[in-house]
Design a protein around this motif. Sequence first.
Motif, PDB file in Angstrom:
ATOM      1  N   ALA A 177      -4.864   3.472   6.375  1.00  0.00           N
ATOM      2  CA  ALA A 177      -5.495   2.315   7.133  1.00  0.00           C
ATOM      3  C   ALA A 177      -7.018   3.041   6.793  1.00  0.00           C
ATOM      4  O   ALA A 177      -7.798   1.765   7.533  1.00  0.00           O
ATOM      5  CB  ALA A 177      -4.791   2.293   8.238  1.00  0.00           C
ATOM      6  N   VAL A 178      -7.502   4.305   7.837  1.00  0.00           N
ATOM      7  CA  VAL A 178      -8.141   4.445   8.213  1.00  0.00           C
ATOM      8  C   VAL A 178      -9.109   4.759   6.212  1.00  0.00           C
ATOM      9  O   VAL A 178      -9.102   5.298   5.933  1.00  0.00           O
ATOM     10  CB  VAL A 178      -8.558   5.566   8.781  1.00  0.00           C
ATOM     11  CG1 VAL A 178      -9.882   6.246   8.884  1.00  0.00           C
ATOM     12  CG2 VAL A 178      -7.877   5.400   9.894  1.00  0.00           C
ATOM     13  N   GLY A 179     -10.683   3.564   6.770  1.00  0.00           N
ATOM     14  CA  GLY A 179     -11.078   3.935   5.566  1.00  0.00           C
ATOM     15  C   GLY A 179     -12.809   3.247   5.785  1.00  0.00           C
ATOM     16  O   GLY A 179     -13.025   2.902   6.427  1.00  0.00           O
ATOM     17  N   LEU A 180     -12.669   2.614   4.484  1.00  0.00           N
ATOM     18  CA  LEU A 180     -14.345   1.592   4.988  1.00  0.00           C
ATOM     19  C   LEU A 180     -14.323   0.405   5.473  1.00  0.00           C
ATOM     20  O   LEU A 180     -15.113  -0.020   5.895  1.00  0.00           O
ATOM     21  CB  LEU A 180     -14.379   0.859   3.274  1.00  0.00           C
ATOM     22  CG  LEU A 180     -15.116   2.584   2.106  1.00  0.00           C
ATOM     23  CD1 LEU A 180     -15.195   1.412   0.599  1.00  0.00           C
ATOM     24  CD2 LEU A 180     -15.972   3.283   2.834  1.00  0.00           C
ATOM     25  N   GLY A 181     -12.742  -0.131   5.908  1.00  0.00           N
ATOM     26  CA  GLY A 181     -12.800  -0.662   6.411  1.00  0.00           C
ATOM     27  C   GLY A 181     -13.352  -0.629   8.282  1.00  0.00           C
ATOM     28  O   GLY A 181     -13.499  -1.210   9.152  1.00  0.00           O
ATOM     29  N   ASN A 182     -12.585   0.683   8.728  1.00  0.00           N
ATOM     30  CA  ASN A 182     -13.168   1.104   9.720  1.00  0.00           C
ATOM     31  C   ASN A 182     -14.771   0.470   9.962  1.00  0.00           C
ATOM     32  O   ASN A 182     -15.057   0.460  11.002  1.00  0.00           O
ATOM     33  CB  ASN A 182     -12.526   2.532  10.130  1.00  0.00           C
ATOM     34  CG  ASN A 182     -10.801   2.214  10.240  1.00  0.00           C
ATOM     35  OD1 ASN A 182     -10.608   1.981   8.969  1.00  0.00           O
ATOM     36  ND2 ASN A 182     -10.442   2.586  11.359  1.00  0.00           N
ATOM     37  N   SER A 219      -7.638  -3.823   8.000  1.00  0.00           N
ATOM     38  CA  SER A 219      -7.708  -2.374   8.374  1.00  0.00           C
ATOM     39  C   SER A 219      -6.365  -1.738   8.452  1.00  0.00           C
ATOM     40  O   SER A 219      -6.519  -0.690   8.218  1.00  0.00           O
ATOM     41  CB  SER A 219      -8.533  -2.251   9.809  1.00  0.00           C
ATOM     42  OG  SER A 219      -9.202  -1.296   9.847  1.00  0.00           O
ATOM     43  N   LEU A 220      -5.331  -2.330   8.634  1.00  0.00           N
ATOM     44  CA  LEU A 220      -3.749  -1.579   9.100  1.00  0.00           C
ATOM     45  C   LEU A 220      -3.144  -1.991   7.832  1.00  0.00           C
ATOM     46  O   LEU A 220      -2.333  -1.138   7.425  1.00  0.00           O
ATOM     47  CB  LEU A 220      -2.778  -2.520   9.742  1.00  0.00           C
ATOM     48  CG  LEU A 220      -3.147  -2.514  11.423  1.00  0.00           C
ATOM     49  CD1 LEU A 220      -2.435  -3.254  12.418  1.00  0.00           C
ATOM     50  CD2 LEU A 220      -3.461  -0.421  12.502  1.00  0.00           C
ATOM     51  N   SER A 221      -4.141  -2.479   6.741  1.00  0.00           N
ATOM     52  CA  SER A 221      -3.556  -2.059   5.350  1.00  0.00           C
ATOM     53  C   SER A 221      -2.267  -3.325   5.152  1.00  0.00           C
ATOM     54  O   SER A 221      -1.623  -2.462   4.342  1.00  0.00           O
ATOM     55  CB  SER A 221      -3.742  -0.624   4.617  1.00  0.00           C
ATOM     56  OG  SER A 221      -4.132  -0.254   5.035  1.00  0.00           O
ATOM     57  N   MET A 253      -0.845  -6.211   1.795  1.00  0.00           N
ATOM     58  CA  MET A 253      -1.449  -5.971   0.335  1.00  0.00           C
ATOM     59  C   MET A 253       0.058  -5.128  -0.407  1.00  0.00           C
ATOM     60  O   MET A 253      -0.693  -4.641  -1.645  1.00  0.00           O
ATOM     61  CB  MET A 253      -2.982  -4.886   0.505  1.00  0.00           C
ATOM     62  CG  MET A 253      -3.764  -6.863   1.331  1.00  0.00           C
ATOM     63  SD  MET A 253      -5.336  -5.438   1.733  1.00  0.00           S
ATOM     64  CE  MET A 253      -4.967  -5.504   3.269  1.00  0.00           C
ATOM     65  N   ALA A 277       1.386  -2.152   0.579  1.00  0.00           N
ATOM     66  CA  ALA A 277       0.647  -0.303   0.648  1.00  0.00           C
ATOM     67  C   ALA A 277       0.805   0.436   1.541  1.00  0.00           C
ATOM     68  O   ALA A 277       2.228   1.060   0.960  1.00  0.00           O
ATOM     69  CB  ALA A 277      -1.062   0.004   0.924  1.00  0.00           C
ATOM     70  N   SER A 312      -7.467   5.315   1.009  1.00  0.00           N
ATOM     71  CA  SER A 312      -6.673   4.276   0.377  1.00  0.00           C
ATOM     72  C   SER A 312      -6.558   3.729  -0.254  1.00  0.00           C
ATOM     73  O   SER A 312      -5.750   2.731  -1.270  1.00  0.00           O
ATOM     74  CB  SER A 312      -8.025   2.866   1.720  1.00  0.00           C
ATOM     75  OG  SER A 312      -8.056   3.373   2.942  1.00  0.00           O
ATOM     76  N   SER A 366      -3.419   4.088  -2.200  1.00  0.00           N
ATOM     77  CA  SER A 366      -2.021   3.326  -1.779  1.00  0.00           C
ATOM     78  C   SER A 366      -3.001   1.734  -1.817  1.00  0.00           C
ATOM     79  O   SER A 366      -1.739   0.746  -2.693  1.00  0.00           O
ATOM     80  CB  SER A 366      -2.165   3.105   0.004  1.00  0.00           C
ATOM     81  OG  SER A 366      -3.458   2.896   0.872  1.00  0.00           O
TER      82      SER A 366
END
Length: 479
Positions: free
Chosen positions: A32-37, A241-243, A246, A248, A334, A337
Amino acid sequence: MIVTASRKSERLSLHGLWTSRTAFVLAATGSAVGLGNIWRFPYIAGENGGGIFVLLYIACIFLIGIPLMMTEVMLGRRGRRNPLETMKIIAAEERLSPYWVWIGRLAMLAGVLILSYYSVIAGWIMAYIFRTAGGVFHGMQEATEFEAVFSALIIDPERLIAWHSIFMVITVAIVAHGVERGLERAVKLIMPALFFILLLLLLYAATTPGFVAGLKFMFSPDPSKLNSTSVLFAMGMAFFSLSLGMGAIMMYGSYLPKGVSIGGITVMVAIADTLIALLAGVAIFSIVFANGLEPAAGPGLVFITLPVAFAKMPMGTLIGVLFFILLLFTALASAISLLEPWVAWLVENKNKGRIQAACMCGLAVWLLGLGTVFSFNLWADYKWTFPVDLGRVRYVLFEDKTFFNIVDFLTSNILLPLGGVLTALFVGHLMKRQSCQEELLLGKKSFNVWYFVLRNISPIAVGIVFLHAIGVFRWMGIG
Ligand code: PHE
């Protein structure tokens, strides 16, 4: 909690299992935490009105995101296979139409499309590790200088392809080796460190004259900026953001030991994810306002604002390099996943070896990613418009978008919400209530709340936003 003997036998007969509930929380947080955040949230918030977007985003996380995340974990654990197979198995068990496998198909399609651009952006991060370490930003004062470094990077297709390739090779190598052990250990280190550096950035931001303006921009919603597009984007961002949607989280749920209650662990992941996005947002917008930058600067936003902060703060080079390295690790967690569902599908359904499967998927994603690379240079002037003309029904689905914009729009605003509505309908209205209860293991009250939201709120909210995204309201003349 270590796997007990009975779970061990389950583990042997299936496609892998996390060693504990903490391992799941860490891996799901890693996804969940990644470039999205840090990259996507601030620039999408900047382009969509700031505070009002943040408010909608938080509402979407709690009202739609968390219930759907629980649903995905539940489906994954129940099916115990890759998302395609999982949907097939559950539809059969519940005596529902085999067409529901389309939930899995859409999710996997969205995953591969997202990974294709995610890898390109992760490549920018790698380039910035070297630029920061090499002292490129040292002594720079003017925002325009920082902007020039960014533009020089993205107009060079060769560099972008090189970084994109390196990132994909690393992702493929990790997935080929099986993700569980390495990922668990890595995430335990990475997340607290990233959080700590974000706090440092926030402290720095608090010393800049832009801090109050940054806070205001993030947290004082201006209702006049509310429009249907910001709702759409806030929801797309929450899914991203919460993936969700997809495959995952469904995939990771399939590795979750039986007997673990799904509620608490999901809420933990969602809260960690939201906190990191908000921290990054406040830090970034303070720097934006302190340096006369534009909040709506688009995908380059953090690549311009963060180096400004690192150039000006004490020990900035060291902190900057560490920060970009951590960000790279979260991007990797991320990316893994995103690739995993495809690899699991090739292994479980097509009898491929794990290494071969990982390479095949990696190559496909790499090729698709070239489209995003070229969107910033060779194809920057190719913009597509997509008119829909079905006789009486006529409207423009999207207008003037580059390849990257189209992939982003298609995934976040169309595929993810569509997957969300279908999942909510499938589980909330068709699956047996008792099957859900057995799998979720929630207390009675929490279960009832989850069930109510999933049946009534999620499909309607997501459905309305989705219909808006595909232009139905525009066609009806009401949006
Ligand atoms: N949630 C990730 C992020 O915020 C992106 C992602 C989406 C990862 C889907 C995996 C699956 O950056």
